[in-house]
Write a protein that holds these residues in place. Structure first.
Motif, short mmCIF file in Angstrom:
data_model
loop_
_atom_site.label_atom_id
_atom_site.label_comp_id
_atom_site.label_asym_id
_atom_site.label_seq_id
_atom_site.Cartn_x
_atom_site.Cartn_y
_atom_site.Cartn_z
N UNK A 14 27.28 28.03 -36.66
CA UNK A 14 27.79 29.19 -35.91
C UNK A 14 28.84 28.76 -34.90
N UNK A 15 28.62 27.66 -34.22
CA UNK A 15 29.59 27.16 -33.23
C UNK A 15 30.92 26.86 -33.90
N UNK A 24 29.92 35.55 -33.19
CA UNK A 24 28.91 34.49 -33.27
C UNK A 24 28.67 33.81 -31.93
N UNK A 25 29.56 34.04 -30.96
CA UNK A 25 29.31 33.51 -29.61
C UNK A 25 28.07 34.14 -29.00
N UNK A 26 27.69 35.32 -29.50
CA UNK A 26 26.52 36.01 -28.97
C UNK A 26 25.22 35.61 -29.67
N UNK A 114 22.18 31.25 -42.78
CA UNK A 114 23.64 31.33 -42.71
C UNK A 114 24.16 32.39 -43.68
N UNK A 115 23.60 32.44 -44.88
CA UNK A 115 24.00 33.50 -45.84
C UNK A 115 23.72 34.89 -45.28
N UNK A 116 22.57 35.07 -44.66
CA UNK A 116 22.21 36.37 -44.07
C UNK A 116 23.16 36.72 -42.94
N UNK A 117 23.47 35.77 -42.08
CA UNK A 117 24.38 36.02 -40.96
C UNK A 117 25.77 36.38 -41.48
#
Length: 132
Positions: A14-15, A24-26, A114-117
Motif C-alpha cells: 500500500x505504501x 491508500x494513505x488512509x 491486495x486483490x480485494x483492496x
C-alpha cells in the motif's frame, strides 16, 4: 508466514501504491488482537477495544459501501501450515459491518487482501462525491 508477516506485506504494498492511489494513505491497522497480560487487556477493554473487530480498514467510500474492512488470516501452505480461521466474534463483526453498509471480508494472505483492496478502490465513487 504469520498473520503479522502477511499484514506487513499488505502495508508495504500500500505504501508503494500511494502515489498512484492516494486513498491508500488512509489504510490503517486496528491493533485489536495479540497476547496481553490481564492488566493491559482490562485497560484496553475499558478504552473500547472489542474482540472481533477486523484487522484493516480503508475508510474510503466506494459504490454503495461506506468503507472496507478486512480480517486478515495467514494463508495455508500445503504440508506446512493450515490457514487461520475467523473466531465467532470476528464472524459476528463481519456480518454486522456488512449489514450496515460496509464491505467486510476475510482474506487469507497478503495476496488476497491486495486483490480485494485493488478491486475495492476501482469501484466507482458514490455519486455524492462526484463519481470517478
Amino acid at each position: 508466514m504469520t498473520e503479522h508477516d502477511e499484514q506487513v506485506a499488505v502495508f508495504r504494498w500500500a505504501k508503494m501504491q500511494e502515489a498512484v492511489c492516494p486513498e491508500l494513505r488512509l489504510l490503517h491497522a486496528i491493533p485489536n488482537g495479540g497476547k496481553r497480560d490481564k492488566a493491559v487487556a482490562a485497560r484496553l477493554r475499558d478504552e473500547g477495544v472489542k474482540p472481533g473487530v477486523p484487522d484493516i480498514c480503508l475508510p474510503v467510500p466506494r459504490w454503495t459501501y461506506h468503507a472496507l474492512y478486512i480480517e486478515l488470516k495467514r494463508r495455508a501452505i500445503k504440508g506446512v501450515q493450515s490457514a487461520g480461521r475467523p473466531t465467532d466474534a470476528q464472524k459476528t463483526w463481519q456480518a454486522e459491518l456488512s449489514k450496515h453498509g460496509y464491505m467486510a471480508c476475510v482474506c487469507y494472505g497478503a495476496e488476497e487482501a491486495i486483490r480485494v483492496i485493488k478491486r475495492y478502490v476501482s469501484l466507482p465513487k458514490p455519486w455524492i462525491f462526484g463519481g470517478n
